[in-house]
Design a protein around this motif. Structure first.
Motif, PDB file in Angstrom:
ATOM      1  N   ARG A 318      31.635  10.856 -11.055  1.00 53.96           N
ATOM      2  CA  ARG A 318      31.963  11.190  -9.592  1.00 53.96           C
ATOM      3  C   ARG A 318      31.449  12.689  -9.341  1.00 53.96           C
ATOM      4  N   VAL A 319      31.096  13.499 -10.186  1.00 53.55           N
ATOM      5  CA  VAL A 319      30.537  14.836  -9.785  1.00 53.55           C
ATOM      6  C   VAL A 319      29.020  14.469  -9.303  1.00 53.55           C
ATOM      7  N   LEU A 320      28.444  13.664 -10.044  1.00 54.34           N
ATOM      8  CA  LEU A 320      27.063  13.307  -9.695  1.00 54.34           C
ATOM      9  C   LEU A 320      27.089  12.693  -8.355  1.00 54.34           C
ATOM     10  N   CYS A 321      27.904  11.645  -8.174  1.00 54.11           N
ATOM     11  CA  CYS A 321      28.003  11.170  -6.707  1.00 54.11           C
ATOM     12  C   CYS A 321      27.949  12.011  -5.690  1.00 54.11           C
ATOM     13  N   GLU A 329      18.356  18.161  -0.693  1.00 56.31           N
ATOM     14  CA  GLU A 329      17.249  17.679  -1.634  1.00 56.31           C
ATOM     15  C   GLU A 329      17.792  18.130  -2.988  1.00 56.31           C
ATOM     16  N   VAL A 330      18.097  17.415  -4.142  1.00 54.77           N
ATOM     17  CA  VAL A 330      18.511  17.748  -5.248  1.00 54.77           C
ATOM     18  C   VAL A 330      17.566  16.601  -6.380  1.00 54.77           C
ATOM     19  N   ASP A 331      17.065  16.956  -7.334  1.00 52.95           N
ATOM     20  CA  ASP A 331      16.632  15.999  -8.406  1.00 52.95           C
ATOM     21  C   ASP A 331      17.795  15.654  -9.286  1.00 52.95           C
ATOM     22  N   VAL A 332      18.393  14.650  -9.082  1.00 50.15           N
ATOM     23  CA  VAL A 332      19.585  14.096  -9.881  1.00 50.15           C
ATOM     24  C   VAL A 332      19.206  14.061 -11.229  1.00 50.15           C
ATOM     25  N   ASN A 333      17.809  13.696 -11.713  1.00 50.08           N
ATOM     26  CA  ASN A 333      17.352  13.519 -12.747  1.00 50.08           C
ATOM     27  C   ASN A 333      17.312  14.651 -13.719  1.00 50.08           C
ATOM     28  N   ARG A 334      17.625  15.710 -13.249  1.00 50.61           N
ATOM     29  CA  ARG A 334      17.298  17.249 -13.786  1.00 50.61           C
ATOM     30  C   ARG A 334      18.868  17.786 -13.944  1.00 50.61           C
ATOM     31  N   ARG A 350      23.511  15.460 -19.250  1.00 51.13           N
ATOM     32  CA  ARG A 350      22.471  16.226 -19.243  1.00 51.13           C
ATOM     33  C   ARG A 350      21.166  15.408 -18.677  1.00 51.13           C
ATOM     34  N   GLY A 351      20.437  15.992 -17.945  1.00 55.76           N
ATOM     35  CA  GLY A 351      19.263  15.304 -17.167  1.00 55.76           C
ATOM     36  C   GLY A 351      19.743  14.005 -16.097  1.00 55.76           C
ATOM     37  N   GLY A 352      20.885  14.041 -15.687  1.00 56.26           N
ATOM     38  CA  GLY A 352      21.353  13.208 -14.922  1.00 56.26           C
ATOM     39  C   GLY A 352      22.015  12.175 -15.672  1.00 56.26           C
ATOM     40  N   ALA A 353      22.090  12.073 -16.789  1.00 53.54           N
ATOM     41  CA  ALA A 353      22.702  10.890 -17.752  1.00 53.54           C
ATOM     42  C   ALA A 353      23.821  11.340 -18.656  1.00 53.54           C
ATOM     43  N   GLU A 376      24.121  22.673 -13.152  1.00 52.78           N
ATOM     44  CA  GLU A 376      23.020  23.195 -13.572  1.00 52.78           C
ATOM     45  C   GLU A 376      22.019  22.270 -12.680  1.00 52.78           C
ATOM     46  N   LEU A 377      21.200  22.827 -11.617  1.00 48.80           N
ATOM     47  CA  LEU A 377      20.387  21.694 -11.059  1.00 48.80           C
ATOM     48  C   LEU A 377      18.943  22.104 -11.491  1.00 48.80           C
ATOM     49  N   HIS A 378      18.593  22.870 -12.368  1.00 51.60           N
ATOM     50  CA  HIS A 378      17.235  23.125 -12.879  1.00 51.60           C
ATOM     51  C   HIS A 378      15.888  23.422 -11.728  1.00 51.60           C
TER      52      HIS A 378
END
Length: 404
Positions: A318-321, A329-334, A350-353, A376-378
């Motif tokens: 839910r946080v990622l959502c 613009e955010v790289d969700v995979n990071r 970690r790393g979007g997973a 943390e968006l890195h």
């Protein structure tokens, strides 16, 4: 800077008080507050972004056009909003306070909070104001804080102290707000005082900078109130050299003001209607601070995140959502996510997973009354905090019959 006692009367020259005057039906709840400075003050204010604005805001805006004020009068129990005679009543409150304090009505900040669309009875204010003015004292901050409460469960008052140019300067404040809070300005109601000498333009800039990172980062329920007002009065009685934007001590003053506002903002969020815990969205590693603020606010505003926190459910998806629909613009995979409380910290993504973690440990951490949601968006060095609360059954109960 250090936190001290005293609230809105910690600063030299300010007195305050509160009492029951008869606007509320419940006589056990005070409903009229007053704050007064011994000398005229530089003043600034910010207001709700809602297009529907309470009548007191219109009157206060006119009164503060000259950047001066000397007193505040505020009632609870009635918002004086969407009424045919609203501005007339708000101005009358200024006249009443001015007469009781022997100052011009134009030097009064007026505010109201409570139910929208009900005519404000002015007679109780007229009858009580002289007694209230006579009762004002350096010990009256808590009484004023109680008198502006609606569904709040605790008073909210804070004060800080610092040295500026060899002089001891104090800032203090009271605030109210428990529901209908998603400001985009300040908070539902907040009154700040300082004995620092500050030029009007510098005071206005300082409060807007403080609000951006504190009260504008609060959301309890996503509803922006019609009456949000934050006003600050600076009377200069500390005797410091007048602060302007270019003064060497100005950054220290701004930092103290921000610290004061941040403490009040946390209090507001923790006392959200029906809330059982404070949620702090902490975003780091953003490309810019603005992106960090947007992401933090999106997470803290999510009803699904808020509901999960109520249930102590580490539902990091839910946080990622919420990050995904934040509109930046955010790289969700990071993206990394973890939860922190007094009980410890647990990484959950970690790393979007997802990563393996103990559900029992997560529940133990999320059961505490203050929980940090760390993101943390890195992507850079930008960071921000947002303040909210969980969404509970009691929120619906409180708002299901708020008016009746």
């Amino acid at each position: 800077m250090k936190f001290i006692d005293g609230g809105v009367t910690a600063a030299e020259g300010f007195i305050a008080g509160g009492m029951y005057c008869g606007i509320r039906h419940n006589r056990s709840k005070p409903d009229l507050a007053m704050i007064y400075s011994q000398v005229p003050c530089a003043a600034a204010a910010v207001y709700t972004s809602n297009l529907v604005k309470g009548a007191p805001i219109q009157v206060t805006k006119r009164n503060l056009k000259n950047g001066r004020a000397q007193a505040v009068i505020c009632n609870s129990g009635n918002a004086n909003t969407c009424n045919f005679d609203g501005e007339e009543k708000a101005w009358r409150m200024c006249e009443i306070a001015g007469k009781a304090l022997n100052i011009p009505a134009e030097d009064v900040v007026v505010a109201s909070t409570g139910v929208i669309g009900q005519v404000l009875p002015i007679e109780p204010v007229e009858q009580a104001a002289p007694q209230l003015a006579a009762s004002l004292s350096r010990e009256g901050s808590a009484a004023a804080a109680r008198a502006i409460m609606t569904t709040d469960t605790v008073e909210k008052e804070v004060a800080v102290e610092l040295e500026l140019g060899g002089k001891t300067v104090r800032l203090g404040g009271i605030a109210k707000g428990s529901g209908m809070i998603h400001p985009n300005m300040g908070t539902m109601l907040c009154f700040l005082t300082t004995d620092a000498a500050v030029a009007g333009p510098a005071l206005d800039q300082a409060i807007r900078l403080a609000v951006r990172d504190t009260f504008n980062m609060v959301s309890i329920d996503g509803d922006t109130s019609t009456n949000d007002t934050l006003a600050i009065l600076a009377n200069g009685m500390a005797g410091n050299e007048l602060l302007t934007e270019s003064s060497a001590d100005y950054p220290a003053f701004c930092e103290a003001l921000k610290g004061l506002c941040a403490r009040l903002a946390r209090m507001l969020a923790k006392d959200g209607e029906g809330a059982t815990k404070l949620l702090v969205g902490k975003v780091t590693g953003a490309e810019t601070d603005e992106i960090a603020r947007t992401v933090a606010k999106s997470v803290i505003c999510s009803s699904l995140v808020k509901a999960a926190m109520f249930g102590a459910d580490a539902n990091w998806g839910r946080v990622l959502c919420a990050i995904g629909y934040a509109g930046v613009e955010v790289d969700v995979n990071r993206v990394d996510v973890s939860f922190t409380s007094r009980a410890g910290t647990i990484p959950v993504c970690r790393g979007g997973a997802g990563i393996a973690f103990s559900e029992d440990e997560a529940k133990r951490i999320l059961t505490e009354d203050e929980v940090d949601i760390n993101v943390e968006l890195h992507a850079g060095s930008g960071s921000a905090e947002a303040y909210g609360c969980d969404l509970t059954y009691d929120y619906v109960k409180i708002n299901g019959d708020y008016r009746t």
